[in-house]
Design an enzyme around this catalytic site. Structure first.
Site, PDB file in Angstrom:
ATOM      1  N   HIS A 158     -21.232  -1.032  -3.068  1.00  0.00           N
ATOM      2  CA  HIS A 158     -20.534  -2.704  -3.646  1.00  0.00           C
ATOM      3  C   HIS A 158     -21.936  -3.559  -2.777  1.00  0.00           C
ATOM      4  O   HIS A 158     -21.687  -4.503  -3.553  1.00  0.00           O
ATOM      5  CB  HIS A 158     -19.177  -3.199  -2.834  1.00  0.00           C
ATOM      6  CG  HIS A 158     -18.146  -2.615  -3.765  1.00  0.00           C
ATOM      7  ND1 HIS A 158     -17.933  -2.309  -4.870  1.00  0.00           N
ATOM      8  CD2 HIS A 158     -17.546  -2.116  -2.610  1.00  0.00           C
ATOM      9  CE1 HIS A 158     -17.354  -1.250  -5.036  1.00  0.00           C
ATOM     10  NE2 HIS A 158     -16.752  -1.163  -3.508  1.00  0.00           N
ATOM     11  N   ASP A 193     -16.641   7.763  -5.960  1.00  0.00           N
ATOM     12  CA  ASP A 193     -15.414   7.017  -4.743  1.00  0.00           C
ATOM     13  C   ASP A 193     -14.419   6.309  -5.953  1.00  0.00           C
ATOM     14  O   ASP A 193     -14.839   6.130  -7.405  1.00  0.00           O
ATOM     15  CB  ASP A 193     -16.542   5.141  -4.598  1.00  0.00           C
ATOM     16  CG  ASP A 193     -15.263   4.718  -3.594  1.00  0.00           C
ATOM     17  OD1 ASP A 193     -15.898   4.864  -2.691  1.00  0.00           O
ATOM     18  OD2 ASP A 193     -14.637   3.348  -3.921  1.00  0.00           O
ATOM     19  N   HIS A 195     -13.842   2.670  -6.235  1.00  0.00           N
ATOM     20  CA  HIS A 195     -13.802   1.993  -6.716  1.00  0.00           C
ATOM     21  C   HIS A 195     -15.631   2.241  -7.708  1.00  0.00           C
ATOM     22  O   HIS A 195     -16.322   2.755  -6.988  1.00  0.00           O
ATOM     23  CB  HIS A 195     -13.642   0.338  -6.252  1.00  0.00           C
ATOM     24  CG  HIS A 195     -12.706   0.538  -5.357  1.00  0.00           C
ATOM     25  ND1 HIS A 195     -12.271   1.488  -4.125  1.00  0.00           N
ATOM     26  CD2 HIS A 195     -11.906  -0.485  -5.220  1.00  0.00           C
ATOM     27  CE1 HIS A 195     -11.513   0.685  -3.728  1.00  0.00           C
ATOM     28  NE2 HIS A 195     -10.483  -0.245  -4.938  1.00  0.00           N
ATOM     29  N   ASP A 282     -10.907   7.482  -1.117  1.00  0.00           N
ATOM     30  CA  ASP A 282     -10.402   6.503  -1.423  1.00  0.00           C
ATOM     31  C   ASP A 282      -9.713   6.883  -3.082  1.00  0.00           C
ATOM     32  O   ASP A 282      -8.625   6.183  -3.258  1.00  0.00           O
ATOM     33  CB  ASP A 282     -10.551   5.113  -1.538  1.00  0.00           C
ATOM     34  CG  ASP A 282     -12.280   4.693  -1.915  1.00  0.00           C
ATOM     35  OD1 ASP A 282     -12.826   5.707  -2.799  1.00  0.00           O
ATOM     36  OD2 ASP A 282     -12.180   3.480  -1.695  1.00  0.00           O
TER      37      ASP A 282
END
Length: 340
Positions: A158, A193, A195, A282
């Site tokens: 990120h 991931d 996200h 995740d």
């Protein structure tokens, strides 16, 4: 397979986390390291301490202005009367560029996208060693290893060239990819991931030499909200070199593997010489974030499909938060990847 990790990566111990306006314990805890180390060992990995690589590989993808901020902001913040124990932004510019604030408060807002990446006295050192783990894994692959795993914590996907966010400070996957570019004309990054890897996309968005592919929960109602949509294809010379494959919430193995097939098809068309896998665990059905529903055996199937590309591969740890199956999920992926 060698797994690169340094104990200094555990020193970053964030406390603050604001989710939907509610203060909660930060889920990016040092305990993640112990679970991931157990998973890597169970997969037969040799744990290797990386060497120090200086700022060069990191400055290849991050601005000097930003790196200077990360290194010095905690000490500057502590000189503010009544300041919080961790650096947490409380103001953000509506548009970035132009003037640059001189104050620590202004710079925190400029360089930090959200409140999930608080900076403490140990953050800079932990982030350096996390990035150096990625560098060392890239060097191992450049030296002839078919694959290497970087246990990067804090994670990185990120982080933009000059912005922290989403638990991330230095973009380890981007650092690894840029290091690989020193000897490879084309590098692909596959982000699995939960996200979207918005920072990684941003760093390479206008470049045709690094293909970015991301499979993630649809950001229309999920972090990072503003990036990760299917119509984001790159810009300028990078147009057509970014592929986002958003999935509906609670999608399981079948949907994830179908999206993965599309991503792998695009990677084959790019014909890269080497691959970086931004590995988020995740997406697991029992992860605290609960966005997707990949199973533990599903991670092995994902890894097996990626391994069939038969590319030299750097696996960089991204998300995956505290749950009973975290170590098993990493073991499943690494074992599946090795079964090629």
């Amino acid at each position: 397979m060698k797994a690169f990790y340094a104990d200094e990566q555990k020193r970053h111990d964030p406390k603050a986390f604001l989710s939907s306006g509610s203060p909660k314990p930060n889920p990016e805890q040092p305990e993640r390291v112990e679970r991931l180390l157990a998973g890597a060992r169970a997969a037969g990995c040799e744990i290797v301490r990386p060497g120090e690589h200086g700022l060069g590989p990191i400055a290849a993808v991050h601005t000097p202005e930003y790196l200077d901020f990360l290194e010095r902001i905690y000490d500057r913040w502590q000189r503010i009367e009544g300041a919080s124990q961790e650096v947490i932004p409380n103001i953000h510019p509506i548009a970035r560029g132009g003037s640059y604030p001189a104050s620590a408060v202004g710079q925190a807002g400029y360089h930090m996208a959200d409140t999930s990446c608080p900076i403490s006295a140990e953050t800079w050192e932990s982030s350096l060693w996390s990035a150096w783990s990625a560098v060392e894994a890239a060097e191992a692959v450049l030296s002839g290893e078919p694959a290497a795993y970087a246990l990067c914590r804090p994670p990185g996907h990120h982080a933009f060239a000059d912005v922290a966010g989403g638990f991330c400070f230095i973009n380890n996957s981007a650092v690894a990819a840029q290091r690989l570019r020193s000897r490879a004309a084309r590098v692909a990054i596959l982000d699995v991931d939960l996200h979207h890897g918005n920072g990684t996309q941003g760093i390479f968005y206008a470049r045709p030499d690094v293909l970015t592919v991301s499979i993630h929960a649809d950001p229309i109602r999920f972090y990072p909200f503003f990036w990760g949509h299917a119509d984001e294809r790159g810009e300028g010379p990078g147009l057509g070199y970014n592929l986002n494959l958003p999935l509906e919430r609670k999608s399981g193995d079948v949907e994830f593997l179908a999206a993965l097939d599309k991503g792998l098809q695009r990677i084959r068309a790019f014909a890269p010489e080497v691959l970086v896998v931004a590995l988020g665990l995740d997406a697991f059905e029992g992860d605290p974030f609960g966005g997707l529903s990949v199973t533990t055996p599903g991670f092995a199937r994902i890894a097996e499909a990626i391994a069939r590309l038969r590319l030299p591969t750097v696996i960089v740890q991204e998300g995956g938060y505290l749950c009973d199956e975290l170590s098993d999920n990493l073991t499943s992926f690494l074992t599946g990847f090795g079964a090629r």
